[in-house]
Design a protein around this motif. Structure first.
Motif, mmCIF file in Angstrom:
data_model
loop_
_atom_site.group_PDB
_atom_site.id
_atom_site.type_symbol
_atom_site.label_atom_id
_atom_site.label_comp_id
_atom_site.label_asym_id
_atom_site.label_seq_id
_atom_site.Cartn_x
_atom_site.Cartn_y
_atom_site.Cartn_z
ATOM 1 N N ALA A 158 25.731 7.891 8.912
ATOM 2 C CA ALA A 158 26.845 7.820 9.853
ATOM 3 C C ALA A 158 26.893 6.468 10.547
ATOM 4 O O ALA A 158 27.976 5.894 10.760
ATOM 5 N N ALA A 159 25.715 5.936 10.905
ATOM 6 C CA ALA A 159 25.683 4.616 11.540
ATOM 7 C C ALA A 159 26.137 3.535 10.573
ATOM 8 O O ALA A 159 26.822 2.576 10.961
ATOM 9 N N THR B 194 28.564 8.702 19.065
ATOM 10 C CA THR B 194 29.243 9.508 18.050
ATOM 11 C C THR B 194 28.239 10.123 17.080
ATOM 12 O O THR B 194 28.363 11.289 16.694
ATOM 13 N N VAL B 195 27.231 9.348 16.695
ATOM 14 C CA VAL B 195 26.198 9.874 15.805
ATOM 15 C C VAL B 195 25.471 11.038 16.465
ATOM 16 O O VAL B 195 25.228 12.078 15.837
ATOM 17 N N GLU C 4 21.929 10.640 10.015
ATOM 18 C CA GLU C 4 22.271 9.767 11.133
ATOM 19 C C GLU C 4 22.409 8.312 10.669
ATOM 20 O O GLU C 4 23.312 7.596 11.115
ATOM 21 N N ARG D 208 28.187 14.064 16.840
ATOM 22 C CA ARG D 208 28.768 14.643 15.637
ATOM 23 C C ARG D 208 27.749 14.939 14.539
ATOM 24 O O ARG D 208 28.040 15.725 13.641
ATOM 25 N N ALA E 114 29.836 4.461 12.819
ATOM 26 C CA ALA E 114 29.855 5.343 13.985
ATOM 27 C C ALA E 114 28.954 4.788 15.078
ATOM 28 O O ALA E 114 27.883 4.241 14.809
ATOM 29 N N SER E 115 29.380 4.934 16.312
ATOM 30 C CA SER E 115 28.563 4.487 17.439
ATOM 31 C C SER E 115 27.394 5.438 17.645
ATOM 32 O O SER E 115 27.355 6.541 17.087
ATOM 33 N N ARG E 116 26.440 5.012 18.481
ATOM 34 C CA ARG E 116 25.265 5.856 18.713
ATOM 35 C C ARG E 116 25.657 7.176 19.367
ATOM 36 O O ARG E 116 25.098 8.232 19.045
#
Length: 290
Positions: free
Chosen positions: A194-195, A203-204, A191, A207, A199-201
């Motif tokens: 991805a951040a 989206t995290v 996570e 996905r 990536a937005s929260r």
């Protein structure tokens, strides 16, 4: 220039297990050998206490007329209502319980322990008490139910929607506990990566987090569905017992036991079969869990 004097060796580590008296190794056979009777006897009694009632149910079942009784209209009606209500209640629990589990597992806020305790209260609360609590809040004169009735004309008690609410109330803790455990066990580095990539929260969560915890979500949903299917106390207190509207399988078992015991046994066998299938499906998860 090295010394020719040999170094003093430390005490040799015992092989084959921990050392016994005089440094002799203790054989593992002595530990895993014949168990003491003081443990075997109560263990066998406990097993018999749990298995004998189920065995009696199987022995007394009317196997020759089982299929005919299962296809009776009132049995099919109760089964259909139970399956529909349990499935919708599970969907409600997924919609509300997964975010709640994420909040408890990933967000630190004052009173989190108290919130977690309140979430698990329905696990130990008598279902009838839960039904009374729902009546006081969602009844026609309840704290919220009065507003729903006067503003939107929505009445929950003694309706199919009331059955769904009662089942969701008692079953949601199973989902929340399972998902929260999966969230705490998941590796957060994915996570964080991805951040870091932008990536937005949301989206995290959608996905990365959700695929990681999907086994826990599935297990919690299955347990939630099984608990909702077998709910009795809160349902009969909050939703009543009306054929085709609120009479689920557990309520049908209760009524049939007074007038037609064989029909009650048949309905009980259906619920028993569902429980066994659920437990067999989740066995690997429980056995392999730490």
């Amino acid at each position: 220039m090295t010394s020719s004097t040999p170094e003093r060796a430390g005490p040799a580590a015992p092989q084959g297990g921990a050392g016994g008296a005089g440094g002799r190794p203790v054989s593992s056979d002595r530990i895993s050998g014949r168990p003491p009777w003081l443990l075997v006897v109560p263990a066998v009694l406990g097993l018999a206490f749990l298995v004998l009632p189920l065995t009696g149910l199987l022995i007394r079942a009317p196997w020759t007329t089982l299929l005919r009784r299962l296809t009776e209209p009132h049995v099919l009606e109760a089964l259909r209502l139970s399956l529909v209500c349990a499935t919708v209640a599970t969907a409600v629990c997924l919609l509300l319980g997964v975010p709640l589990a994420w909040l408890l597992a990933r967000v630190s806020f004052p009173g989190r322990r108290l919130v977690r305790a309140l979430v698990t209260v329905p696990l130990v609360l008598p279902p009838v008490v839960g039904g009374v609590a729902l009546l006081l809040v969602l009844g026609r004169r309840g704290l919220v139910g009065q507003w729903l009735d006067s503003t939107f004309g929505i009445t929950l008690p003694f309706t199919t929607a009331g059955v769904i609410v009662a089942e969701a109330f008692v079953a949601m803790p199973f989902l929340v506990i399972s998902v929260e455990g999966a969230l705490r066990a998941a590796d957060q580095r994915f996570e964080e990566a991805a951040a870091t990539l932008g990536a937005s929260r949301w989206t995290v969560f959608r996905r990365v987090t959700l695929p990681l915890i999907m086994p826990g979500v599935v297990a919690g949903a299955v347990l939630c569905w099984a608990r909702a299917l077998g709910e009795f106390g809160a349902t009969i207190t909050f939703a009543g017992n009306f054929p085709g509207t609120t009479r689920t399988m557990p309520l049908a078992v209760y009524l049939a036991l007074e007038t037609e015991p064989e029909a009650a046994i048949v309905l009980s066998l259906v619920l028993l079969a569902v429980s066994v299938i659920i437990l067999a499906g989740l066995r690997d998860r429980w056995v392999n869990s730490p």
